[in-house]
Design a protein around this motif. Structure first.
Motif, short mmCIF file in Angstrom:
data_model
loop_
_atom_site.label_atom_id
_atom_site.label_comp_id
_atom_site.label_asym_id
_atom_site.label_seq_id
_atom_site.Cartn_x
_atom_site.Cartn_y
_atom_site.Cartn_z
N VAL A 44 -15.29 -54.77 -21.59
CA VAL A 44 -14.36 -55.59 -22.37
C VAL A 44 -13.66 -54.73 -23.42
CG1 VAL A 44 -14.16 -57.55 -23.96
CG2 VAL A 44 -15.68 -57.71 -21.96
N ALA A 45 -14.39 -53.78 -24.02
CA ALA A 45 -13.82 -52.91 -25.05
C ALA A 45 -12.91 -51.84 -24.47
CB ALA A 45 -14.94 -52.25 -25.85
N GLY A 46 -13.00 -51.58 -23.17
CA GLY A 46 -12.20 -50.53 -22.55
C GLY A 46 -12.88 -49.18 -22.51
N LEU A 47 -14.18 -49.14 -22.81
CA LEU A 47 -14.92 -47.88 -22.79
C LEU A 47 -15.43 -47.54 -21.40
CD1 LEU A 47 -16.97 -48.39 -26.08
CD2 LEU A 47 -14.79 -47.20 -25.77
N ILE A 48 -15.55 -48.55 -20.53
CA ILE A 48 -15.88 -48.37 -19.12
C ILE A 48 -14.84 -49.13 -18.30
CG2 ILE A 48 -17.55 -48.87 -17.28
CD1 ILE A 48 -19.78 -48.64 -19.29
N GLU A 49 -14.31 -48.49 -17.27
CA GLU A 49 -13.33 -49.17 -16.42
C GLU A 49 -14.06 -49.89 -15.28
OE1 GLU A 49 -9.45 -48.28 -13.55
OE2 GLU A 49 -10.17 -46.74 -14.96
N PRO A 50 -13.87 -51.20 -15.14
CA PRO A 50 -14.51 -51.92 -14.03
C PRO A 50 -13.96 -51.44 -12.68
CG PRO A 50 -13.72 -53.44 -15.73
CD PRO A 50 -13.12 -52.10 -16.03
N ASP A 51 -14.75 -51.64 -11.64
CA ASP A 51 -14.28 -51.34 -10.28
C ASP A 51 -13.31 -52.41 -9.80
OD1 ASP A 51 -15.87 -49.05 -10.16
OD2 ASP A 51 -17.58 -50.16 -9.33
N ARG A 52 -13.52 -53.62 -10.26
CA ARG A 52 -12.64 -54.72 -9.86
C ARG A 52 -12.72 -55.83 -10.90
NH1 ARG A 52 -17.20 -54.74 -6.71
NH2 ARG A 52 -18.47 -56.63 -6.69
N GLY A 53 -11.77 -56.77 -10.79
CA GLY A 53 -11.79 -57.93 -11.67
C GLY A 53 -10.74 -57.88 -12.76
N HIS A 54 -10.99 -58.66 -13.83
CA HIS A 54 -10.03 -58.75 -14.93
C HIS A 54 -10.75 -59.00 -16.25
CE1 HIS A 54 -10.34 -63.10 -13.79
NE2 HIS A 54 -10.39 -63.22 -15.11
N VAL A 55 -10.06 -58.64 -17.33
CA VAL A 55 -10.51 -58.93 -18.69
C VAL A 55 -9.32 -59.49 -19.44
CG1 VAL A 55 -11.37 -58.01 -20.89
CG2 VAL A 55 -12.23 -57.09 -18.72
N ARG A 56 -9.43 -60.74 -19.90
CA ARG A 56 -8.38 -61.36 -20.69
C ARG A 56 -9.01 -61.93 -21.96
NH1 ARG A 56 -7.27 -63.86 -15.37
NH2 ARG A 56 -5.82 -62.46 -14.29
N VAL A 57 -8.33 -61.75 -23.08
CA VAL A 57 -8.79 -62.30 -24.35
C VAL A 57 -7.62 -63.01 -25.01
CG1 VAL A 57 -9.88 -61.84 -26.57
CG2 VAL A 57 -10.45 -60.41 -24.60
N ASN A 58 -7.83 -64.28 -25.33
CA ASN A 58 -6.76 -65.09 -25.93
C ASN A 58 -5.49 -65.09 -25.08
OD1 ASN A 58 -8.38 -65.74 -28.10
ND2 ASN A 58 -7.64 -64.06 -29.36
N GLY A 59 -5.68 -65.05 -23.76
CA GLY A 59 -4.55 -65.09 -22.85
C GLY A 59 -3.88 -63.76 -22.60
#
Length: 203
Positions: A44-59
């Motif tokens: 969520v913080a951007g310190l690890i990049e996910p292999d797949r998916g999404h991260v959204r905060v407040n849209g």
């Protein structure tokens, strides 16, 4: 004010996956040590990049594998409180608090934040003279004063005695109820999760 997270990442032999449905309040990631909770915070913080998916905060989309969006950590405006307070030892408490202070829309008032955290009497002290609970409160204050878009709390009550733990629990309840920020907190303690969480996500 919410998190919308659906991420997966292979780290070594472990496959870490987490889904957080949108909703207000304080979200708790709950599970045993080693389950990957901190890794989710880091995604969520951007310190690890996910292999797949999404991260959204407040849209706002911070990461989306399908459309190749991956905002760097410094633009995500995460107020991250790590398991260790990580205060600068060569700065007094006041300087630690103001180190990352940012003005602008949504910025909290410095004096009000210091009062909320109950750390007025600590401002001229050195980090080495603080108790575990005092250092944790200063670390939370530094995160709030950075004018974050959201808060990430990694085991904020770990390694505290019962009295200090109760202090920080009460503080987190005040933050949950008064600060208009999405909060994502990691714990392996069920009592903490049930008392503080507006929702609990098992991992």
């Amino acid at each position: 004010m919410f998190f919308d997270v659906d991420v997966a990442k292979r780290l070594g032999d472990a496959e870490i996956a987490c889904r957080i449905e949108p909703g207000p309040g304080l979200t708790v990631l709950f599970g045993p040590s080693g389950a990957g909770k901190t890794s989710v915070l880091n995604m969520v913080a951007g310190l690890i990049e996910p292999d797949r998916g999404h991260v959204r905060v407040n849209g706002e989309t911070l990461f989306d594998a399908e459309i190749a969006v991956n905002e760097p950590p410094e633009t995500r405006r995460a107020g991250y409180v790590f398991q260790e307070a990580r205060l600068f030892p060569h700065m007094r408490v006041r300087a630690n608090l103001l180190y990352g202070w940012r003005a602008g829309e949504g910025a909290v008032d410095v004096d009000e934040t210091i009062a909320l955290l109950g750390i007025v009497k600590l401002l001229d002290r050195w980090p080495r003279t603080l108790s575990g609970g005092e250092a944790r409160r200063v670390a939370i204050g530094r995160a709030l004063l950075s004018n974050p878009a959201f808060l990430l709390l990694d085991e904020p009550l770990s390694s505290l005695d019962r009295a200090r733990r109760e202090e920080i629990m009460a503080l987190l309840e005040r933050l949950r109820d008064t600060v208009r920020l999405p909060i994502l907190m990691v714990t392996h303690d069920r009592e903490e999760a049930e008392r503080l969480g507006s929702r609990i996500v098992a991992i």
